[in-house]
Design an enzyme around this catalytic site. Structure first.
Site, PDB file in Angstrom:
ATOM      1  N   LEU A 670      47.896  23.010  27.388  1.00 17.89           N
ATOM      2  CA  LEU A 670      46.964  23.498  26.379  1.00 17.89           C
ATOM      3  C   LEU A 670      47.322  22.894  25.026  1.00 17.89           C
ATOM      4  CD1 LEU A 670      44.595  25.629  26.245  1.00 17.89           C
ATOM      5  CD2 LEU A 670      46.277  27.184  25.281  1.00 17.89           C
ATOM      6  N   ARG A 674      46.729  18.673  17.749  1.00 12.14           N
ATOM      7  CA  ARG A 674      48.068  18.133  17.487  1.00 12.14           C
ATOM      8  C   ARG A 674      48.212  16.879  18.331  1.00 12.14           C
ATOM      9  NH1 ARG A 674      52.400  22.992  17.580  1.00 12.14           N
ATOM     10  NH2 ARG A 674      51.726  23.183  19.746  1.00 12.14           N
ATOM     11  N   ASN A 699      41.451  22.611  23.409  1.00  6.67           N
ATOM     12  CA  ASN A 699      40.958  23.898  22.925  1.00  6.67           C
ATOM     13  C   ASN A 699      40.258  23.811  21.579  1.00  6.67           C
ATOM     14  OD1 ASN A 699      40.960  26.231  24.418  1.00  6.67           O
ATOM     15  ND2 ASN A 699      42.630  27.199  23.315  1.00  6.67           N
ATOM     16  N   ASN A 725      37.592  28.262  21.586  1.00  2.89           N
ATOM     17  CA  ASN A 725      39.043  28.252  21.425  1.00  2.89           C
ATOM     18  C   ASN A 725      39.607  29.577  21.927  1.00  2.89           C
ATOM     19  OD1 ASN A 725      41.692  27.874  20.653  1.00  2.89           O
ATOM     20  ND2 ASN A 725      41.310  28.315  18.497  1.00  2.89           N
ATOM     21  N   ASP A 814      50.338  34.802  28.453  1.00  2.00           N
ATOM     22  CA  ASP A 814      51.403  34.706  29.445  1.00  2.00           C
ATOM     23  C   ASP A 814      51.819  36.086  29.936  1.00  2.00           C
ATOM     24  OD1 ASP A 814      52.275  35.204  26.856  1.00  2.00           O
ATOM     25  OD2 ASP A 814      54.285  34.459  27.239  1.00  2.00           O
ATOM     26  N   ARG A 857      52.679  41.086  20.351  1.00  4.05           N
ATOM     27  CA  ARG A 857      53.044  41.111  21.764  1.00  4.05           C
ATOM     28  C   ARG A 857      53.452  42.515  22.199  1.00  4.05           C
ATOM     29  NH1 ARG A 857      53.585  35.940  23.719  1.00  4.05           N
ATOM     30  NH2 ARG A 857      55.016  36.464  25.398  1.00  4.05           N
TER      31      ARG A 857
END
Length: 900
Positions: A670, A674, A699, A725, A814, A857
């Site tokens: 992903l 960059r 993305n 995105n 994740d 998170r």
């Protein structure tokens, strides 16, 4: 005279009068004298000198030698020639050494020439041997293909038997009540390769359609429009479906009218074979109006059956459709912990004693009910439960009289009390929920019992069903003993003891399995309809449709830049990571056992695992069950001695491990604007063994630079464009992914080749697990995950609320995948040790560097726990570390390792 002459000549002959002849004569005399003198000097003197020099050295007295050669010491005593002597000696020594080297080199050249000749002969012999080996390999491959062709002959597709009219040879059963698939279902309309096409009648085309419950009809139609098996071509259909309920009481047609309309369906074919009549119930008081209708060979799916009406293995008991047009709110569902709640068990209901019964109405069946009604245990049940409540040993709540008017119900059935919200609030406080089956044991299931079961599973109260004769929904494909207790009524006095003896771990496992069953098969109209179709499809042994794959829209890009090799990434010492594939990428085999499924696969269920996976609307490849999937290599040292590929030294390092001899993996990367970081990460994959391809999930809405030159790493690089995105795009089941193993990694993560290969080996021996490396600050992991199936479940089955939160925080994808896999498999992920730093030095700022990253998170974890109802993540007490990271195994030594 001579002097006089000379004087005269000097004076020009003046003394004698200067006579000319005297001058001439003088000149001649002078020339002659000069010539003679030169002759003597040039001729005789060299001769004399030569003679003297050649004879003077013959003298015996060596001391008298003047021109003879002197000794070295005598000559060197001369000061001006000493340097010349030293130079001569040095040059002489060097000349001697050069001569020796020349002779040695000549000898070496001669030997090398002999070796060259021998090598030429060896090369010629090797070429001959290679040619012979190629011929042998070619012959072996040809023989192998012939052998495979003999053992696995190519089969042509079966001929599709699509009769245009009724078959006179179709066997007739003795009675419609004895219908089973072998005598009431036409398999010729459902070939194995047909894909299970289903035709759904439009209920509005028939008179009874106006009597259907609007919510039921609307939900059913919405589900039909999105189902993958539904076809508009009735001529190729395998099964024909008609919705006949739930009917509204005031406008319900008479049984004879409904029967006539069913028999007039265009594809009924006199007896209704391959038809499915669906009667969904949204209320507990739904009547069994199909009981008095002759349905021929058609299958029936409803929530109420009498024993003489229900045909096991042919008819289907379905769950009530409570959430007809609305999705359940997972945040309102209570958590599964604490395990024990306020009440040990609870029951609310009132028994309606009525003589009105559908059993006593006019029957259209050929046989009458025989025998007397069995003994009624309800009085004993009431007495026993009241005694338990009065004993105060445990908090229990039992009420046998409704405070308000009870819901309508069938005779001998316990009617529901109060409104649905009130009943749910009581069940949220109950560890167990009692469900008392009707007193008339000939009523094997009723809508009221099915409604009680639905509500108990929804809020996590473990169902305790009193009455072993009951046929619970989808009972032939669900192992209800893993989510509920089914107890005979005569054991009512032992119920209290039994419920108190169940451990907390078993209670949590049953509650978790019940929650799964409710979410998968009960909660929505789509789940109910898909489950009904899956049961029929499984019964007739037709494989499921492939899972939905996300079409990858490729972004054109230029490649050709020679990829370098990062020494830090590729320096593996003497480790043999495996061969770099020079052949085309090898995809994982698909559809290995689609046509070999048997009924026993249905009953393969796990503790809180998703039960019969092939009952999902779609399944991957063939329905590969998680427990059948086994990424570890023999390099970890955990393989039992003597098991698998391995051996000594070099072979031990090079062995890939696992039970699949040939396999590759796909890298999913992903990225977001960059480019330089991405190019560097792609170049680091150059030369990675067993790499199938790289899928770059782009993305960003901004396309890559036109002048960007992508590296050539030896495998295809697929750049996929996304619609928005979203971090959820990482786990979309892209159709370009052709391998079971997927390495999901960020564009700024640095992993060495030996680390990746080690993770791949670990995954190959734990194929249903997530294998990951410690992430940034130990906050995330890089998963090597298995099966497109998990990606499908993440994208299309997992609650949408979880994906919405991932998009809201741009975080936690994740964690969401770890929650999902742990929930399905009830196994923790496997952590493998990374050998070098995981972070990317010099990379631009990442999302994980933000201070709010970890707070988000924490919020994600708490939210996911609410959605799942419990914490699916499990503790793990070990990590997998490769012994090859620390110990270099000699190639000539045998080493065995085992885990003790």
């Amino acid at each position: 005279e001579l002097m006089t002459g000379y004087t005269m000549l000097r004076n020009g002959g003046v003394g004698n009068g200067g006579q000319p002849w005297v001058l001439r004569w003088s000149s001649r005399i002078r020339l002659t004298w000069l010539s003679f003198t030169l002759f003597i000097i040039l001729v005789f003197f060299p001769l004399i000198a030569h003679y003297y020099l050649t004879t003077i050295d013959d003298a015996d007295d060596a001391g008298k030698r003047i021109f003879g050669p002197r000794t070295g010491n005598e000559l060197c005593e001369v000061k001006h020639v000493q340097d010349l002597c030293r130079i001569r000696e040095s040059v002489s020594e060097e000349l001697l050494q050069l001569e020796a080297k020349r002779q040695e080199l000549n000898s070496e050249i001669a030997k090398l020439n002999l070796k060259i000749e021998a090598c030429k002969k060896s090369i010629e012999n090797a070429k001959q041997d290679l040619l012979q080996l190629k011929n042998v390999i070619s012959q072996t491959e040809h023989s192998y293909k012939e052998l495979m062709a003999q053992n696995q002959p190519k089969l042509s597709l079966p001929i599709r038997l699509l009769p245009d009219k009724d078959e006179a040879t179709f066997p007739l059963p003795k009675s419609h009540r004895s219908c089973r698939l072998h005598n009431c279902f036409d398999y010729s309309r459902c070939p194995l390769t047909s894909g299970f096409p289903v035709y759904v009648y439009n209920s509005d085309d028939y008179a009874f359609g106006s009597s259907l419950d609007p919510l039921i009809k609307q939900a059913f139609e919405a589900t039909v429009r999105t189902n993958v098996y539904v076809t508009e071509n009735a001529n190729i259909a395998c099964v024909y479906i008609i919705l006949v309920g739930e009917m509204q009481e005031p406008v319900m047609p008479k049984p004879t009218e409904l029967e006539q309309q069913l028999h007039s369906l265009p594809y009924w074919r006199t007896d209704g074979h391959n038809h499915l009549i669906i009667n969904l119930s949204r209320k507990s008081e739904t009547q069994n109006f199909i009981y008095n209708i002759s349905t021929g060979r058609a299958m029936i799916a409803q929530s109420t059956f009498y024993d003489v009406q229900y045909r096991p293995g042919f008819d289907i008991v379905v769950s009530p459709l409570v959430h007809a047009m609305s999705e359940p709110n997972f945040l309102e569902i209570p958590p599964q912990v604490p395990v024990k709640r306020k009440y040990l068990f609870s029951f609310q209901g009132e028994k309606i004693e009525s003589l009105r019964s559908s059993l006593q109405e006019v029957r259209s069946f050929e046989e009458e009910i025989e025998g007397n009604a069995p003994a009624d245990y309800d009085d004993r049940i009431i007495t026993t439960l009241k005694a338990v409540q009065d004993s105060k040993l445990d908090f229990v709540l039992v009420e046998f009289t409704c405070k308000n008017q009870p819901k309508a119900s069938l005779p001998t059935e316990w009617a529901l009390c109060g409104e649905r919200d009130d009943r749910l609030e009581l069940l949220k406080l109950s560890t167990f929920a009692l469900i008392i089956t009707p007193g008339d044991t000939r009523l094997v299931i009723s809508a009221g019992c099915a409604m009680r079961l639905f509500e108990a599973l929804e809020v996590g109260a473990i169902p305790v069903v009193l009455g072993e004769q009951v046929q619970l929904p989808y009972n032939d494909v669900i192992r209800w003993n893993e989510a509920a207790l089914i107890i005979p009524k005569p054991r009512i006095t032992e119920v209290h003891f039994l419920l108190r003896s169940i451990s907390d771990n078993d209670l949590l496992a049953m509650r978790r399995q019940g929650r799964f069953l409710w979410e998968t098969y009960f909660s929505t109209s789509d789940n109910v309809f898909s489950t009904v179709l899956a049961i029929i499809r499984t019964r007739i042994q037709i494989p499921a449709a492939p899972i939905r794959e996300e079409a990858a829209v490729e972004i054109p890009h230029r490649s050709g830049k020679a990829a370098g090799t990062d020494p830090n990434m590729a320096d593996n010492g003497d480790l043999d990571l495996g061969p770099v594939e020079t052949e085309p990428p090898y995809a994982s085999p698909k559809y290995l056992r689609n046509f070999t499924l048997t009924a026993m696969d249905i009953y393969r269920n796990w503790n809180s695992a998703p039960g019969p996976f092939h009952l999902f609307p779609y399944t991957p490849f063939d329905p590969v069950l998680p427990s059948e999937a086994k990424f570890l290599g023999s390099g970890t040292g955990f393989r039992p001695i003597g098991g698998g590929a391995g051996g000594s030294g070099k072979e031990f390092q090079a062995a890939l491990g696992g039970n699949v001899p040939r396999e590759q993996f796909t890298v999913v990367m992903l990225t977001y604007e960059r480019e330089e970081v991405l190019m560097n990460s792609l170049e680091r994959l150059n030369g990675l063994p067993y790499l199938n391809k790289v899928v770059v999930v782009w993305n960003s809405p901004k396309l890559p630079s036109e002048d960007l030159l992508w590296p050539d790493i030896g495998v295809p690089i697929m750049v996929v464009r996304t619609e928005k995105n979203s971090l959820n795009n990482r786990f979309l089941p892209w159709d370009e992914i052709e391998t079971e193993a997927i390495l999901s990694i960020d564009d700024d993560a640095h992993l060495r080749h030996d680390e990746i290969m080690f993770g791949f080996r670990v995954w190959r021996e734990a194929r249903d697990r997530i294998v990951g490396f410690p992430g940034r600050y130990h906050a995330s992991a890089v998963p090597l995950r298995a099966l497109q199936y998990y990606a499908y479940l993440y994208s299309y089955v997992m609650p949408q609320a979880i994906r919405d939160m991932v998009d809201e925080y741009i975080n936690c994808e994740d964690i969401a995948m770890n929650f999902l896999v742990s929930h399905l498999t009830r196994k923790p992920p496997i952590k493998v040790t990374s050998r070098w730093t995981f972070r990317c030095p010099g990379c631009p700022q990442a999302l994980s560097h933000d201070d709010s990253h970890f707070h988000e998170r924490h919020k994600c974890i708490n939210f996911f726990v609410k959605v799942y109802g419990y914490m699916p993540l499990l503790y793990t007490q070990f990590r997998v570390d490769s012994v090859l990271f620390k110990t270099r195994l000699p190639h000539d030594k045998t080493k065995c390792f085992k885990f003790i």
